[in-house]
Write a protein that holds these residues in place. Structure first.
Motif, PDB file in Angstrom:
ATOM      1  N   ALA A  23      95.785  54.046  28.072  1.00 39.50           N
ATOM      2  CA  ALA A  23      94.460  54.012  28.688  1.00 39.50           C
ATOM      3  C   ALA A  23      94.160  55.380  29.277  1.00 39.50           C
ATOM      4  N   VAL A  24      92.883  55.695  29.365  1.00 37.58           N
ATOM      5  CA  VAL A  24      92.448  56.948  29.972  1.00 37.58           C
ATOM      6  C   VAL A  24      91.111  56.678  30.657  1.00 37.58           C
ATOM      7  N   THR A  82     103.533  51.691  38.423  1.00 37.03           N
ATOM      8  CA  THR A  82     102.552  51.749  39.510  1.00 37.03           C
ATOM      9  C   THR A  82     101.315  50.937  39.140  1.00 37.03           C
ATOM     10  N   ARG A  83     100.943  50.034  40.022  1.00 36.80           N
ATOM     11  CA  ARG A  83      99.726  49.231  39.802  1.00 36.80           C
ATOM     12  C   ARG A  83      98.537  50.024  40.341  1.00 36.80           C
ATOM     13  N   HIS A 108      86.116  50.647  34.940  1.00 40.58           N
ATOM     14  CA  HIS A 108      86.894  49.549  35.507  1.00 40.58           C
ATOM     15  C   HIS A 108      87.670  48.795  34.440  1.00 40.58           C
ATOM     16  N   LYS A 109      87.088  48.642  33.254  1.00 41.72           N
ATOM     17  CA  LYS A 109      87.808  47.936  32.187  1.00 41.72           C
ATOM     18  C   LYS A 109      89.036  48.727  31.739  1.00 41.72           C
ATOM     19  N   ALA A 114      94.936  49.179  31.772  1.00 45.58           N
ATOM     20  CA  ALA A 114      96.181  49.865  32.135  1.00 45.58           C
ATOM     21  C   ALA A 114      97.087  48.957  32.945  1.00 45.58           C
ATOM     22  N   ASP A 115      96.509  48.199  33.869  1.00 49.02           N
ATOM     23  CA  ASP A 115      97.313  47.271  34.670  1.00 49.02           C
ATOM     24  C   ASP A 115      97.745  46.070  33.852  1.00 49.02           C
TER      25      ASP A 115
END
Length: 119
Positions: A23-24, A82-83, A108-109, A114-115
């Motif tokens: 993700a970026v 890391t969350r 936000h998506k 990523a989380d």
């Protein structure tokens, strides 16, 4: 080319061999709500960051003052566990990446993705 694709392509030089980007997303160091007081605050105090989430680590990279897509240098490296989120609101304030960053709703998506991979 879409903004996420540009950030992903510009992040290639800071990746380790064999590392995959999951993700970026972009962030800012100053809240956009300061524009209600004066645009000069935003112009002089704001800087963009590109957060690159890979299968091995999370990178917070300096992007500059005027454009969000360049990846100039790695400022911080965090463990992959890391969350980051959960994000909410129009400009979400994130404090888990080593500095106070403001992430716009359009990213936000990407934070959730990523989380989600991390969970």
């Amino acid at each position: 080319m879409a903004i996420r694709d540009k950030m992903r392509a510009n992040a290639a030089p800071v990746l380790q061999p064999g590392e995959n980007v999951q993700a970026v997303f972009g962030a800012q160091t100053t809240s956009q709500y300061f524009a209600l007081l004066s645009y000069w605050i935003i112009i002089f105090a704001n800087a963009y960051r590109v957060v690159v989430v890979t299968d091995r680590r999370i990178l917070v990279c300096r992007s500059g003052r005027f454009r969000m897509t360049p990846v100039n240098e790695v400022l911080r490296e965090l463990p992959r566990g890391t969350r980051i989120g959960p994000p909410s609101g129009l400009w979400w304030r994130c404090e888990t990446l080593g500095e106070k960053l403001y992430v716009h709703k359009r990213f936000h998506k990407d934070v959730n993705a990523a989380d989600g991979v991390n969970a």
